[in-house]
Design a protein around this motif. Structure first.
Motif, PDB file in Angstrom:
ATOM      1  N   VAL A   1      35.362  44.882  50.889  1.00  0.00           N
ATOM      2  CA  VAL A   1      34.115  44.211  50.528  1.00  0.00           C
ATOM      3  C   VAL A   1      34.276  43.606  49.141  1.00  0.00           C
ATOM      4  O   VAL A   1      35.099  44.051  48.336  1.00  0.00           O
ATOM      5  CB  VAL A   1      32.905  45.174  50.523  1.00  0.00           C
ATOM      6  CG1 VAL A   1      32.683  45.776  51.899  1.00  0.00           C
ATOM      7  CG2 VAL A   1      33.084  46.275  49.484  1.00  0.00           C
ATOM      8  N   ILE A   2      33.482  42.601  48.885  1.00  0.00           N
ATOM      9  CA  ILE A   2      33.387  42.030  47.542  1.00  0.00           C
ATOM     10  C   ILE A   2      31.918  41.993  47.160  1.00  0.00           C
ATOM     11  O   ILE A   2      31.060  41.630  47.969  1.00  0.00           O
ATOM     12  CB  ILE A   2      34.020  40.627  47.468  1.00  0.00           C
ATOM     13  CG1 ILE A   2      33.841  40.048  46.057  1.00  0.00           C
ATOM     14  CG2 ILE A   2      33.437  39.686  48.502  1.00  0.00           C
ATOM     15  CD1 ILE A   2      34.591  38.760  45.835  1.00  0.00           C
ATOM     16  N   GLY A   3      31.645  42.421  45.951  1.00  0.00           N
ATOM     17  CA  GLY A   3      30.266  42.452  45.479  1.00  0.00           C
ATOM     18  C   GLY A   3      30.249  42.435  43.958  1.00  0.00           C
ATOM     19  O   GLY A   3      31.291  42.283  43.310  1.00  0.00           O
ATOM     20  N   PRO A   4      29.092  42.602  43.352  1.00  0.00           N
ATOM     21  CA  PRO A   4      29.003  42.625  41.887  1.00  0.00           C
ATOM     22  C   PRO A   4      29.681  43.868  41.331  1.00  0.00           C
ATOM     23  O   PRO A   4      29.880  44.858  42.047  1.00  0.00           O
ATOM     24  CB  PRO A   4      27.491  42.657  41.631  1.00  0.00           C
ATOM     25  CG  PRO A   4      26.932  43.295  42.865  1.00  0.00           C
ATOM     26  CD  PRO A   4      27.782  42.816  43.997  1.00  0.00           C
ATOM     27  N   THR A   5      30.063  43.843  40.072  1.00  0.00           N
ATOM     28  CA  THR A   5      30.701  45.012  39.469  1.00  0.00           C
ATOM     29  C   THR A   5      29.774  46.216  39.474  1.00  0.00           C
ATOM     30  O   THR A   5      30.222  47.352  39.373  1.00  0.00           O
ATOM     31  CB  THR A   5      31.127  44.723  38.014  1.00  0.00           C
ATOM     32  OG1 THR A   5      29.987  44.264  37.267  1.00  0.00           O
ATOM     33  CG2 THR A   5      32.218  43.669  37.967  1.00  0.00           C
ATOM     34  N   ARG A   6      28.478  45.991  39.627  1.00  0.00           N
ATOM     35  CA  ARG A   6      27.532  47.108  39.615  1.00  0.00           C
ATOM     36  C   ARG A   6      27.254  47.647  41.015  1.00  0.00           C
ATOM     37  O   ARG A   6      26.242  48.314  41.231  1.00  0.00           O
ATOM     38  CB  ARG A   6      26.210  46.681  38.966  1.00  0.00           C
ATOM     39  CG  ARG A   6      25.478  45.596  39.722  1.00  0.00           C
ATOM     40  CD  ARG A   6      24.146  45.288  39.049  1.00  0.00           C
ATOM     41  NE  ARG A   6      23.377  44.320  39.814  1.00  0.00           N
ATOM     42  CZ  ARG A   6      22.601  44.622  40.846  1.00  0.00           C
ATOM     43  NH1 ARG A   6      22.513  45.873  41.246  1.00  0.00           N
ATOM     44  NH2 ARG A   6      21.935  43.689  41.479  1.00  0.00           N
ATOM     45  N   LEU A   7      28.143  47.380  41.985  1.00  0.00           N
ATOM     46  CA  LEU A   7      27.897  47.897  43.329  1.00  0.00           C
ATOM     47  C   LEU A   7      27.986  49.425  43.343  1.00  0.00           C
ATOM     48  O   LEU A   7      28.564  50.043  42.453  1.00  0.00           O
ATOM     49  CB  LEU A   7      28.854  47.269  44.340  1.00  0.00           C
ATOM     50  CG  LEU A   7      30.362  47.451  44.170  1.00  0.00           C
ATOM     51  CD1 LEU A   7      30.842  48.783  44.696  1.00  0.00           C
ATOM     52  CD2 LEU A   7      31.096  46.319  44.894  1.00  0.00           C
ATOM     53  N   ASN A   8      27.453  50.016  44.380  1.00  0.00           N
ATOM     54  CA  ASN A   8      27.395  51.471  44.505  1.00  0.00           C
ATOM     55  C   ASN A   8      28.746  51.986  45.014  1.00  0.00           C
ATOM     56  O   ASN A   8      28.942  52.190  46.210  1.00  0.00           O
ATOM     57  CB  ASN A   8      26.267  51.865  45.467  1.00  0.00           C
ATOM     58  CG  ASN A   8      26.026  53.361  45.483  1.00  0.00           C
ATOM     59  OD1 ASN A   8      26.896  54.151  45.150  1.00  0.00           O
ATOM     60  ND2 ASN A   8      24.826  53.740  45.871  1.00  0.00           N
ATOM     61  N   TYR A   9      29.679  52.210  44.084  1.00  0.00           N
ATOM     62  CA  TYR A   9      31.044  52.590  44.465  1.00  0.00           C
ATOM     63  C   TYR A   9      31.068  53.893  45.259  1.00  0.00           C
ATOM     64  O   TYR A   9      31.828  54.029  46.225  1.00  0.00           O
ATOM     65  CB  TYR A   9      31.910  52.740  43.210  1.00  0.00           C
ATOM     66  CG  TYR A   9      32.086  51.465  42.433  1.00  0.00           C
ATOM     67  CD1 TYR A   9      33.120  50.579  42.716  1.00  0.00           C
ATOM     68  CD2 TYR A   9      31.222  51.138  41.389  1.00  0.00           C
ATOM     69  CE1 TYR A   9      33.279  49.412  41.999  1.00  0.00           C
ATOM     70  CE2 TYR A   9      31.372  49.964  40.666  1.00  0.00           C
ATOM     71  CZ  TYR A   9      32.408  49.101  40.974  1.00  0.00           C
ATOM     72  OH  TYR A   9      32.558  47.946  40.269  1.00  0.00           O
ATOM     73  N   ALA A  10      30.255  54.869  44.857  1.00  0.00           N
ATOM     74  CA  ALA A  10      30.275  56.177  45.515  1.00  0.00           C
ATOM     75  C   ALA A  10      29.909  56.066  46.993  1.00  0.00           C
ATOM     76  O   ALA A  10      30.402  56.841  47.823  1.00  0.00           O
ATOM     77  CB  ALA A  10      29.316  57.137  44.810  1.00  0.00           C
ATOM     78  N   ARG A  11      29.077  55.118  47.338  1.00  0.00           N
ATOM     79  CA  ARG A  11      28.668  54.939  48.734  1.00  0.00           C
ATOM     80  C   ARG A  11      29.585  53.976  49.470  1.00  0.00           C
ATOM     81  O   ARG A  11      29.889  54.174  50.653  1.00  0.00           O
ATOM     82  CB  ARG A  11      27.228  54.414  48.764  1.00  0.00           C
ATOM     83  CG  ARG A  11      26.695  54.131  50.162  1.00  0.00           C
ATOM     84  CD  ARG A  11      25.218  53.820  50.127  1.00  0.00           C
ATOM     85  NE  ARG A  11      24.715  53.453  51.440  1.00  0.00           N
ATOM     86  CZ  ARG A  11      24.637  52.208  51.887  1.00  0.00           C
ATOM     87  NH1 ARG A  11      25.044  51.207  51.117  1.00  0.00           N
ATOM     88  NH2 ARG A  11      24.181  51.963  53.092  1.00  0.00           N
ATOM     89  N   VAL A  12      30.024  52.912  48.792  1.00  0.00           N
ATOM     90  CA  VAL A  12      30.754  51.849  49.474  1.00  0.00           C
ATOM     91  C   VAL A  12      32.209  52.219  49.725  1.00  0.00           C
ATOM     92  O   VAL A  12      32.776  51.878  50.773  1.00  0.00           O
ATOM     93  CB  VAL A  12      30.653  50.528  48.674  1.00  0.00           C
ATOM     94  CG1 VAL A  12      31.492  49.442  49.328  1.00  0.00           C
ATOM     95  CG2 VAL A  12      29.202  50.082  48.583  1.00  0.00           C
ATOM     96  N   VAL A  13      32.853  52.937  48.793  1.00  0.00           N
ATOM     97  CA  VAL A  13      34.263  53.296  48.981  1.00  0.00           C
ATOM     98  C   VAL A  13      34.467  54.090  50.278  1.00  0.00           C
ATOM     99  O   VAL A  13      35.326  53.741  51.101  1.00  0.00           O
ATOM    100  CB  VAL A  13      34.805  54.065  47.763  1.00  0.00           C
ATOM    101  CG1 VAL A  13      36.181  54.657  48.066  1.00  0.00           C
ATOM    102  CG2 VAL A  13      34.906  53.138  46.553  1.00  0.00           C
ATOM    103  N   PRO A  14      33.707  55.168  50.534  1.00  0.00           N
ATOM    104  CA  PRO A  14      33.882  55.886  51.807  1.00  0.00           C
ATOM    105  C   PRO A  14      33.537  55.023  53.023  1.00  0.00           C
ATOM    106  O   PRO A  14      34.104  55.216  54.099  1.00  0.00           O
ATOM    107  CB  PRO A  14      32.914  57.071  51.685  1.00  0.00           C
ATOM    108  CG  PRO A  14      32.675  57.231  50.230  1.00  0.00           C
ATOM    109  CD  PRO A  14      32.720  55.848  49.672  1.00  0.00           C
ATOM    110  N   MET A  15      32.617  54.074  52.851  1.00  0.00           N
ATOM    111  CA  MET A  15      32.256  53.195  53.959  1.00  0.00           C
ATOM    112  C   MET A  15      33.426  52.285  54.338  1.00  0.00           C
ATOM    113  O   MET A  15      33.696  52.040  55.522  1.00  0.00           O
ATOM    114  CB  MET A  15      31.031  52.371  53.562  1.00  0.00           C
ATOM    115  CG  MET A  15      30.294  51.742  54.732  1.00  0.00           C
ATOM    116  SD  MET A  15      28.783  50.957  54.151  1.00  0.00           S
ATOM    117  CE  MET A  15      27.824  52.393  53.664  1.00  0.00           C
TER     118      MET A  15
END
Length: 347
Positions: free
Chosen positions: A320-334
């Motif tokens: 995925v690509i998003g803003p630097t303020r994306l929710n890493y804790a949720r998106v990485v496992p996704m």
């Protein structure tokens, strides 16, 4: 500048740093010492918090975008947080089901990949991306449709239900009957073979004069097979979905950045190179802002994970690509779960 290891920060500094980062990831805005004192439950005065924030700023972990506007993490600070403090959140059962359901998408495998990518985009609120090596097409049926005296449309139906069209040049004076003869022969004799396998069989059949074809039909079959082999049958396929999700309220204040990012996604070449770099290992790769030259000016982050086929070879990369303020804790496992899902699809 290289960030100090998280272990070099004392407990007070770590607590305040975590509050600043988590607030930024949630709101996209800097936070001040008074707000931290009110929200965090640290039992520290605004003056004490302000002093610690100043120390963190001197370490390159925080920055003040405007005077008296509070602090927000730098890209170095975000990297420190992601590597040393983040606690990953597994996708919920509903999120896993939403991604896995795309495996049953009817039609060509590329459509299932696109559907899975769209699901990842929707759940992560980012643009979803996946790059896979294009599978060798297995023939089911082929026909030739005359367009003019000089050209015909070669229509190939794959075993996976996909349909591809190519315009080919016709030999001078080719009769329409040769188009029918060539199509019938290929459908009857070459079904179930890849393009390379079909070309090899045709060469053997013609060398041994076993192919019951006239010269015009033979020429047509050779041209029909060659056009697929020569246009990059194994060229990687890059699918991007959810670009509109990059245009949120925070992005509205920086439309030039968003425009540059959308141009990058439209061009796809730089994105493909970035994902190719992420395929070098097994781990999930996180690129934050200027850590990759592609996004040095866009304020964006990329999370990417390779996935493998049954033979253990990397067959693609999803991210995925998003803003630097994306929710890493949720998106990485996704992203991790989506990679595992695509591995099952491509296996």
């Amino acid at each position: 500048m290289t960030a100090a290891p998280i272990t070099e920060l004392n407990d007070r500094a770590r607590d305040i740093f975590r509050v600043v980062v988590e607030s930024y990831l949630d709101t996209g805005a800097p936070i001040g010492s008074r707000a931290i004192a009110h929200l965090s439950g640290l039992n520290l005065s605004p003056a004490s918090i302000r002093n610690v924030m100043q120390d963190l700023e001197e370490l390159g972990l925080l920055a003040a975008p405007h005077t008296s506007a509070g602090r927000m993490p730098t890209e170095i600070g975000l990297r420190l947080f992601v590597d040393g403090m983040m606690q990953a959140l597994e996708p919920s059962a509903e999120e896993q089901a939403a991604i896995a359901a795309r495996l049953t998408h009817a039609g060509p495998v590329e459509e299932a990949i696109a559907a899975t990518t769209a699901a990842l985009s929707g759940l992560s609120a980012c643009a979803g991306m996946v790059m896979v090596a294009k599978r060798e097409l297995v023939l089911r049926q082929m026909s030739f449709v005359p367009l003019s005296a000089e050209r015909a449309l070669a229509v190939l139906v794959g075993a996976d239900g996909s349909v591809e069209n190519r315009v080919i040049a016709l030999p001078p004076g080719l009769p329409v009957s040769a188009l029918v003869e060539a199509g019938n022969y290929m459908s009857a004799m070459l079904g179930g073979l890849t393009i390379d396998e079909a070309r090899a069989r045709i060469e053997i059949e013609m060398a041994d004069e076993r192919a019951e074809l006239d010269g015009a039909a033979r020429t047509l079959i050779e041209r029909g097979l060659a056009v697929w082999s020569e246009d990059g049958d194994r060229r990687p396929v890059l699918i991007v979905r959810g670009q509109a999700r990059l245009i949120d309220d925070a992005a509205a204040a920086d439309l030039e950045r968003v425009r540059d990012l959308l141009d990058d996604l439209e061009g796809k070449q730089d994105i493909a190179r970035l994902l190719d770099n992420a395929a070098a290992g097994d781990a999930t790769r996180i690129f934050i802002g200027a850590e990759t030259k592609l996004f040095a000016l866009t304020g964006s982050s990329v999370i990417a994970k390779p996935f493998r086929g049954l033979d253990g070879r990397v067959v693609g990369v999803v991210g995925v690509i998003g803003p630097t303020r994306l929710n890493y804790a949720r998106v990485v496992p996704m992203v991790d779960y989506t990679a595992a899902t695509l591995a099952r699809l491509m296996g």
